[in-house]
Write a protein that holds these residues in place. Structure first.
Motif, PDB file in Angstrom:
ATOM      1  N   GLU A 277       0.837  -1.199   0.000  1.00 25.90           N
ATOM      2  CA  GLU A 277       0.000   0.000   0.000  1.00 25.90           C
ATOM      3  C   GLU A 277       0.875   1.254   0.000  1.00 25.90           C
ATOM      4  OE1 GLU A 277      -2.551   2.106   3.475  1.00 25.90           O
ATOM      5  OE2 GLU A 277      -3.062   0.010   3.087  1.00 25.90           O
ATOM      6  N   PHE A 278       1.943   1.254   0.812  1.00 23.47           N
ATOM      7  CA  PHE A 278       2.838   2.412   0.914  1.00 23.47           C
ATOM      8  C   PHE A 278       3.755   2.559  -0.290  1.00 23.47           C
ATOM      9  CE2 PHE A 278       2.957   2.453   5.828  1.00 23.47           C
ATOM     10  CZ  PHE A 278       1.856   3.282   5.855  1.00 23.47           C
ATOM     11  N   HIS A 279       4.387   1.465  -0.703  1.00 26.13           N
ATOM     12  CA  HIS A 279       5.488   1.535  -1.661  1.00 26.13           C
ATOM     13  C   HIS A 279       5.172   1.000  -3.052  1.00 26.13           C
ATOM     14  CE1 HIS A 279       8.049   2.750   1.631  1.00 26.13           C
ATOM     15  NE2 HIS A 279       7.742   1.659   2.295  1.00 26.13           N
ATOM     16  N   GLY A 280       4.039   0.353  -3.229  1.00 25.12           N
ATOM     17  CA  GLY A 280       3.675  -0.182  -4.539  1.00 25.12           C
ATOM     18  C   GLY A 280       4.700  -1.175  -5.061  1.00 25.12           C
ATOM     19  N   HIS A 281       5.018  -1.099  -6.356  1.00 23.75           N
ATOM     20  CA  HIS A 281       5.914  -2.079  -6.967  1.00 23.75           C
ATOM     21  C   HIS A 281       7.358  -1.967  -6.491  1.00 23.75           C
ATOM     22  CE1 HIS A 281       6.650   1.332  -9.660  1.00 23.75           C
ATOM     23  NE2 HIS A 281       7.811   0.767  -9.899  1.00 23.75           N
TER      24      HIS A 281
END
Length: 183
Positions: free
Chosen positions: A156-160
Motif C-alpha cells: 500500500e505504501f510503496h507499490g511495486h
C-alpha cells in the motif's frame, strides 16, 4: 541460474571480472564501454572503480548514464536485489525512499521482514516505521499471517518498489491482497 544460462546462450550478456573472485554481469552492448573505463573491483558486492583520484564510480550508475538516463540526484535500484547484476533491465532510477523499499531487512526473531515475536505473549507481531515512529499492525497466531499483514501494508505504501515476503503471484492468484483477520 537458469535465467543467466538462457541469456548466455543468446549471447546477450557479458561478464566483467572484479576482485575477490567476483564478477559483474552486464549487457553485451555495454561491455566494451565499461571495460574501456578501466579496471573494476568489488566493494560489498558492488562493482566500483576510482576515477579522478578519490572519486568512486559505481558500475550500475555508469550503465544508466551510458543508456541515456539522467540520474542526477537519484539513486540506482537493482530490481532483483543482486548488486553484481548490472544489466540495464535490472536497474532503475529511484529516490532514496524507493530504493529502501526494495531492501530486504529481516528481524532477528523471524525469517520474514517486519515480523517479530512479542516477548510477553509469544504471538507474532507485524511492525513497521512511518516517519521514524514504530507502528504495529497487530499480533497474529502465526508468523505467516503477520508477514502477510506486513506485505499488504508495505505494498500500500510503496507499490511495486516493495520486495514482499511472499511472491506477488500469491496476491494475484487469490484476486488481490489477502484479507488477514486480526485477533
Amino acid at each position: 541460474m537458469k535465467e543467466i544460462d538462457d541469456l548466455m546462450s543468446l549471447d546477450l550478456i557479458r561478464f566483467i571480472p572484479l576482485t575477490k573472485g567476483e564478477i559483474a554481469v552486464v549487457d553485451r552492448w555495454m561491455h566494451d564501454a565499461l571495460v574501456a573505463m578501466g579496471s573494476w573491483y568489488s566493494d560489498c558486492g558492488y562493482a566500483v572503480r576510482r576515477a579522478g583520484g578519490r572519486r568512486t564510480q559505481y558500475m550500475h550508475r555508469e550503465v544508466l548514464i551510458l543508456a541515456g538516463h539522467d540520474i542526477t540526484g537519484l539513486e540506482v535500484d537493482h530490481w532483483n536485489g543482486d548488486p553484481s547484476d548490472n544489466r540495464q533491465c535490472n536497474l532503475r532510477p529511484a529516490t532514496p525512499r524507493q530504493n529502501c523499499a526494495n531492501r530486504r531487512q529481516h528481524s532477528r526473531a523471524s525469517e520474514y521482514q517486519g515480523v517479530y515475536q512479542h516477548k510477553d505473549t509469544g504471538r507474532w507481531q507485524a511492525r513497521y516505521k512511518l516517519k521514524g515512529q514504530g507502528r504495529s499492525l497487530g499480533c497474529f497466531a502465526t508468523e505467516e499471517e503477520a508477514a502477510l499483514a506486513y506485505d499488504v501494508k508495505m505494498l500500500e505504501f510503496h507499490g511495486h518498489w516493495y520486495k514482499p515476503n511472499f511472491p506477488l503471484k500469491l496476491f494475484y492468484e487469490c484476486g488481490g491482497p489477502p484479507i488477514v483477520k486480526r485477533p
